[in-house]
Design an enzyme around this catalytic site. Structure first.
Site, short mmCIF file in Angstrom:
data_model
loop_
_atom_site.label_atom_id
_atom_site.label_comp_id
_atom_site.label_asym_id
_atom_site.label_seq_id
_atom_site.Cartn_x
_atom_site.Cartn_y
_atom_site.Cartn_z
N SER A 1 57.00 66.09 150.96
CA SER A 1 56.11 66.87 150.05
C SER A 1 56.18 66.10 148.69
O SER A 1 57.32 65.75 148.22
CB SER A 1 56.50 68.24 149.96
OG SER A 1 55.36 68.88 149.20
N ASN B 1 51.37 66.09 151.36
CA ASN B 1 52.31 66.83 152.23
C ASN B 1 51.99 66.45 153.68
O ASN B 1 50.84 66.71 153.94
CB ASN B 1 52.27 68.30 151.97
CG ASN B 1 53.42 69.08 153.20
OD1 ASN B 1 52.86 69.47 154.06
ND2 ASN B 1 54.61 69.27 152.62
N HIS C 1 48.92 65.71 144.69
CA HIS C 1 49.62 66.13 145.74
C HIS C 1 49.62 65.89 147.25
O HIS C 1 48.25 65.70 147.69
CB HIS C 1 49.43 67.91 145.74
CG HIS C 1 49.87 68.49 146.77
ND1 HIS C 1 49.12 68.95 148.04
CD2 HIS C 1 50.95 68.99 147.51
CE1 HIS C 1 49.79 69.53 148.95
NE2 HIS C 1 51.17 69.45 148.38
N HIS D 1 38.45 60.48 148.37
CA HIS D 1 37.86 60.88 149.60
C HIS D 1 37.67 59.82 150.48
O HIS D 1 37.68 59.93 151.76
CB HIS D 1 36.55 61.65 149.25
CG HIS D 1 37.11 62.98 148.67
ND1 HIS D 1 37.00 64.08 149.50
CD2 HIS D 1 37.24 63.55 147.52
CE1 HIS D 1 37.26 65.30 148.92
NE2 HIS D 1 37.41 65.05 147.53
N GLY E 1 64.47 81.19 152.90
CA GLY E 1 65.78 80.86 152.26
C GLY E 1 65.86 79.33 152.01
O GLY E 1 67.12 78.92 152.13
N GLY E 2 64.84 78.78 151.79
CA GLY E 2 65.02 77.29 151.58
C GLY E 2 65.56 76.87 150.15
O GLY E 2 65.92 77.86 149.38
N ARG E 3 65.52 75.82 149.92
CA ARG E 3 66.50 75.13 148.78
C ARG E 3 65.55 75.35 147.29
O ARG E 3 64.24 74.50 147.38
CB ARG E 3 66.62 73.71 148.91
CG ARG E 3 67.74 73.31 147.80
CD ARG E 3 68.17 72.04 148.29
NE ARG E 3 69.00 71.48 147.17
CZ ARG E 3 68.87 70.35 146.09
NH1 ARG E 3 67.94 69.94 146.06
NH2 ARG E 3 69.87 70.06 145.44
N HIS F 1 41.84 84.25 142.21
CA HIS F 1 41.62 85.05 140.89
C HIS F 1 41.03 84.50 139.84
O HIS F 1 40.65 85.18 138.82
CB HIS F 1 43.12 85.43 140.44
CG HIS F 1 43.92 83.96 140.30
ND1 HIS F 1 44.30 83.19 141.14
CD2 HIS F 1 44.39 83.81 139.04
CE1 HIS F 1 45.13 82.56 140.42
NE2 HIS F 1 45.10 82.71 139.28
N HIS G 1 52.95 64.28 138.39
CA HIS G 1 52.41 64.77 137.22
C HIS G 1 52.13 63.57 136.27
O HIS G 1 53.45 63.25 135.46
CB HIS G 1 53.03 65.89 136.63
CG HIS G 1 53.07 67.06 137.31
ND1 HIS G 1 51.76 67.86 137.34
CD2 HIS G 1 53.85 67.75 138.04
CE1 HIS G 1 51.98 69.18 138.09
NE2 HIS G 1 53.22 68.87 138.64
#
Length: 308
Positions: A100, A116, A114, A153, A266-268, A183, A104
């Site tokens: 991933s 992944n 981005h 694209h 519980g990932g880093r 939102h 910036h």
């Protein structure tokens, strides 16, 4: 969905590590700054076990923050964010790996990107392992340029074309729907492609499709960076860049399934939040000037449209 074995995991892991190295070496050369490499391993006793390689470039002349992480973890039970579409696997032990990245840029005329690509395998009690893939890439400009969106694209479409004419339109629509701030009632950027829970082509072809998407990131993004990185800008553009970065933070913390999956399982945390920008800002009821380049982002680039 499909069953998979050890060879599956090894093939995916090898590809993902090579992809990470290819991307970070190219970006380091473009920026002139080396990535810090942090090889990590989860300590015994934690709910997730596994290891990874986090690579980060900060305060470069081209990239203010560029993070690219590989992780390969196993856990005793799939978190809720991964089983909403497959309740039969709720609570099953799992194995997940992926690369991933979020880059910036410093110059507000260079868009954020981005990408992944990931594979997940789960084994319900008494069942053969089930394996599926996800991934994609999307572009988030602060100042929109038609030729940049079209190039991005077009590259995404070319990466998916060998796997069926339906893939780009489907995954483009999925990206438009996924990277949307409900939102705010607005898209995060100009989109790209996104797919999840994918296994319909069988293991070999589904893996190949994931690889094709991951391997096209540099072709999709680097020409845009080279075209825009030396554009002159001032305080106005920098201020708008930081304000729009706030939207990026909002999406990643409120809506992003990958962030939720990592934190719930519980990932880093340091690696999961690699996507955060180094600086961002918020402004109450921010308004853009009519007819300005800032307004054009909202009227011409963020509304959903067909780019190719």
């Amino acid at each position: 969905m499909m069953t998979s074995g050890g060879d599956t995991v090894r093939a995916a892991r090898t590809y993902l590590l090579e992809l990470q190295q290819s991307i970070t070496s190219t970006i380091a050369a473009l920026d002139g700054t080396a990535f810090l490499t942090d090889v990590w391993k989860k300590p015994p006793g934690e709910p997730l076990q596994g290891s990874g390689v986090t690579q980060i470039l900060e305060n470069g002349p081209v990239f203010e923050r560029a993070g690219c992480g590989f992780s390969h973890v196993t856990g005793p039970r799939l978190p809720p964010s991964a089983t909403q579409h497959r309740p039969e696997l709720a609570g099953a032990p799992f194995e997940a790996m992926g690369v991933s990245l979020v880059f910036h840029p410093r110059n507000p005329y260079v868009p954020t990107v981005h990408m992944n690509v990931r594979m997940l395998a789960a084994t319900a009690a008494g069942q053969a392992p089930v394996c599926w893939f996800g991934g994609g890439m999307d572009l988030t400009p602060f100042y929109g340029f038609e030729e940049d969106a079209v190039h991005f694209h077009r590259t995404c479409k070319a990466a998916l074309q060998p796997f069926g004419d339906d893939k780009y339109p489907r995954f483009k629509q999925w990206c438009d729907e996924y990277f949307f701030l409900k939102h705010r009632g607005e898209a995060r950027g100009v989109g790209g492609v996104f797919f999840d829970d994918f296994a319909e082509l069988g293991f070999e072809r589904s893996l190949a499709m994931m690889q094709s998407v991951g391997s096209s990131l540099l072709e999709a993004y680097v020409p845009i960076v080279e075209r825009r990185k030396d554009t002159a800008y001032g305080e106005r553009e920098r201020s708008f860049q930081l304000y729009r970065r706030g939207r990026y933070v909002e999406f990643n913390l409120v809506w992003d399934r990958g962030t939720h999956f990592g934190l719930q399982s519980g990932g880093r945390t340091e690696s999961i939040l690699l996507s955060m920008p180094p600086l961002a800002s918020w402004s109450y009821q921010h308004q853009t000037e009519p007819g300005s380049p800032e307004e054009a982002l909202y009227t011409r680039f963020l509304p959903r449209r067909e780019w190719v």
